[in-house]
Design a protein around this motif. Structure first.
Motif, mmCIF file in Angstrom:
data_model
loop_
_atom_site.group_PDB
_atom_site.id
_atom_site.type_symbol
_atom_site.label_atom_id
_atom_site.label_comp_id
_atom_site.label_asym_id
_atom_site.label_seq_id
_atom_site.Cartn_x
_atom_site.Cartn_y
_atom_site.Cartn_z
ATOM 1 N N VAL A 28 0.841 -1.199 0.000
ATOM 2 C CA VAL A 28 0.000 0.000 0.000
ATOM 3 C C VAL A 28 0.876 1.250 0.000
ATOM 4 N N GLU A 29 0.461 2.274 -0.754
ATOM 5 C CA GLU A 29 1.231 3.517 -0.795
ATOM 6 C C GLU A 29 1.385 4.100 0.604
ATOM 7 N N ARG A 30 2.583 4.555 0.918
ATOM 8 C CA ARG A 30 2.856 5.156 2.217
ATOM 9 C C ARG A 30 2.181 6.519 2.321
ATOM 10 N N PRO A 31 1.671 6.958 3.474
ATOM 11 C CA PRO A 31 1.870 6.336 4.783
ATOM 12 C C PRO A 31 0.920 5.170 5.044
ATOM 13 N N THR A 32 1.490 4.078 5.501
ATOM 14 C CA THR A 32 0.736 2.941 6.000
ATOM 15 C C THR A 32 1.638 2.228 6.983
ATOM 16 N N ARG A 33 1.137 1.203 7.627
ATOM 17 C CA ARG A 33 1.945 0.468 8.600
ATOM 18 C C ARG A 33 1.299 -0.871 8.888
ATOM 19 N N LYS A 34 2.054 -1.743 9.529
ATOM 20 C CA LYS A 34 1.473 -2.949 10.095
ATOM 21 C C LYS A 34 0.882 -2.582 11.447
ATOM 22 N N GLY A 35 -0.339 -2.980 11.676
ATOM 23 C CA GLY A 35 -1.014 -2.633 12.915
ATOM 24 C C GLY A 35 -2.081 -3.649 13.247
ATOM 25 N N PRO A 36 -2.991 -3.311 14.152
ATOM 26 C CA PRO A 36 -3.995 -4.271 14.607
ATOM 27 C C PRO A 36 -5.067 -4.532 13.554
ATOM 28 N N ALA A 37 -5.776 -5.647 13.717
ATOM 29 C CA ALA A 37 -7.013 -5.857 12.971
ATOM 30 C C ALA A 37 -8.044 -4.867 13.497
ATOM 31 N N MET A 38 -9.119 -4.647 12.726
ATOM 32 C CA MET A 38 -10.088 -3.614 13.109
ATOM 33 C C MET A 38 -11.503 -4.064 12.791
ATOM 34 N N ILE A 39 -12.444 -3.700 13.666
ATOM 35 C CA ILE A 39 -13.864 -3.935 13.438
ATOM 36 C C ILE A 39 -14.568 -2.583 13.369
#
Length: 492
Positions: free
Chosen positions: A49-60
């Motif tokens: 994915v184009e930055r800015p992005t990151r590895k993070g938590p799953a989301m609901i």
């Protein structure tokens, strides 16, 4: 943390709730048209994915605009660490447990309809108010998408001649109240072959699409030939991962089965000799973002699924993903790692320490092979291992070879090895004019006159291993082994 038994989407989410930093949720309203994915891009998409992005938590997301009461879960598998929690495995050993699941399969079983959670609520297409676009809170990834997409649907169909079944994931776009287009890459998936057989007979192909399932099913469904050849039902591997059979149930309106504990099940038929333009409702010329990080072009002619019914659990949870996110890396990359391990361990037992299909390749284009040379005659075998991987997995574009003292899961360490153990004039091996992947925009004749056809391009081996006769010159600095918990118990 308690060890919850994971056997469906809800138990997977419950497990993640108990692990700090692995799951977040919001009650703030979100628009499924581009906004939902736009939010998660910043939370935990990662991948290409184009930055800015990151590895993070799953989301609901608990409040979906236009879909009262609906919930959407995203990013469940968008972290290798999280996949390790969900499959109860060291993240660096995931390829090995998937390899074992293929070689020790556990076939699925069929349970009675009255016991199937996925059929607690039933909507039939014969109802005049039926509309898949209202029943399914399917998001778009970007404002340019051809329409709302099902990105985490487990497609299950059977060979019309032999009855053998297969489960795979395809991109599917909601087109009308009872029609969904499906992209079946030619020669890449068994269900595409089943559709061709049915169409040659002038018949529709019954198909179920199960959404919101046990993560073991999502990952096992991404195995490909030659590891899982025609006739191999990947649900057998999912059963082996869990140590208990996947439960299926007979569909209500078609002669096919579905995953019994799914949140949603679409029952339908792929119609013979019927095609639609993927972007017929938007005319954007775009489909959706794919794993290389670019938005794929809309296909002018795709088969359609004529929907007969949608069945759900009570208060169902739609599961989705961002096309180029780390979630794709987990689903496509880990099974590919397992497949390369199956192949190479047969040829070089004890020499293949690990394999990593890196995020930067979307889980498909790049493989890092950790090869241990044990005797002088092993010199050169590492390159043969790379050639074997290329021969079996056409989508691979680059293979990096590293020694056992390099962490193949850390691309910074891989680049260090490339910097200090690699000379391009002797350690770069080019293999031009071979089949690669058509979604790579550099694998096109427009990119280079040397490329004869779309997807027919150049593979490369980067041999970053130390020559056997120079091992003594490339010994990494050795540090004292200590337990850092003694000094920082809360950090470690």
């Amino acid at each position: 943390m308690s060890k919850n038994k994971v056997n469906d989407l809800r138990s997977a989410l419950e497990l993640l709730r108990q692990i700090p930093g692995q799951l977040v949720q919001t009650d703030v309203e979100v628009d499924p048209e581009a906004e939902l994915s736009g939010v998660y891009r910043h939370v935990g998409a990662g991948g290409t994915v184009e930055r800015p992005t990151r590895k993070g938590p799953a989301m609901i997301f608990n409040n979906i605009k236009g879909h009262p009461g609906a919930r959407v879960a995203i990013g469940l598998l968008a972290s290798r660490e999280r996949v390790g929690y969900l499959l109860d495995c060291d993240p660096k050993r995931l390829g090995f447990i998937l390899k074992e699941s293929v070689t020790h399969p556990l076939p699925p079983v069929v349970i009675p309809n009255e016991k199937a959670k996925c059929q607690e609520v039933v909507y039939r297409a014969s109802d005049p108010d039926f509309d898949v676009r209202k029943l399914l809170p399917a998001p778009t990834n970007t404002p340019e998408d051809a329409g709302p997409y099902i990105t985490m649907g487990m497609c299950y169909a059977s060979n019309p001649e032999t009855g053998e079944s297969d489960v795979t994931i395809h991109r599917m776009c909601l087109q009308s109240r009872d029609e969904i287009s499906i992209f079946l890459q030619p020669g890449a998936r068994h269900i595409g072959y089943f559709r061709e057989l049915a169409e040659a007979r002038g018949e529709a192909l019954p198909i179920s699409v199960s959404i919101g399932v046990d993560p073991a099913i999502s990952i096992a469904s991404c195995f490909e030939p030659p590891t899982t050849p025609l006739g191999y039902d990947e649900l057998q591997a999912a059963g082996a991962l869990r140590g208990e059979p996947v439960e299926l149930v007979q569909c209500l309106t078609i002669n096919e089965r579905a995953i019994a504990n799914a949140e949603y099940v679409i029952e339908g038929e792929i119609l013979p000799h019927v095609r639609v333009a993927e972007d017929q409702n938007t005319h954007t010329g775009k489909a959706m973002p794919e794993f290389p990080g670019y938005t794929g072009p809309a296909n002018p002619e795709l088969p359609i699924i004529k929907v007969k019914a949608i069945t759900t659990r009570r208060n169902p949870i739609m599961q989705t993903c961002i096309g180029p996110s780390e979630e794709h890396v987990s689903m496509a990359g880990i099974p590919t790692e397992a497949s390369i391990l199956v192949l190479l361990e047969k040829m070089y037992p004890g020499k293949i320490r690990n394999v990593y299909c890196a995020s930067s390749g979307g889980g498909k284009y790049i493989a890092v092979i950790q090869f241990q040379k044990k005797v002088p005659s092993d010199e050169g075998r590492q390159r043969q291992a790379a050639l074997l991987a290329f021969a079996s997995f056409a989508e691979l574009k680059h293979v990096f070879l590293v020694d056992e003292d390099v962490d193949c899961f850390d691309m910074e360490d891989v680049l260090w090895a490339m910097t200090t153990r690699f000379q391009a004039d002797r350690d770069l091996i080019l293999i031009p004019g071979v089949q690669c992947h058509p979604l790579d925009p550099s694998n096109q004749p427009e990119y280079s006159p040397l490329i004869r056809a779309k997807g027919n391009a150049c593979k490369a081996i980067f041999d970053c291993t130390v020559p056997w006769d120079q091992k003594d010159r490339f010994v990494r600095a050795k540090f004292k082994e200590v337990d850092p918990k003694h000094w920082l118990p809360d950090l470690f």
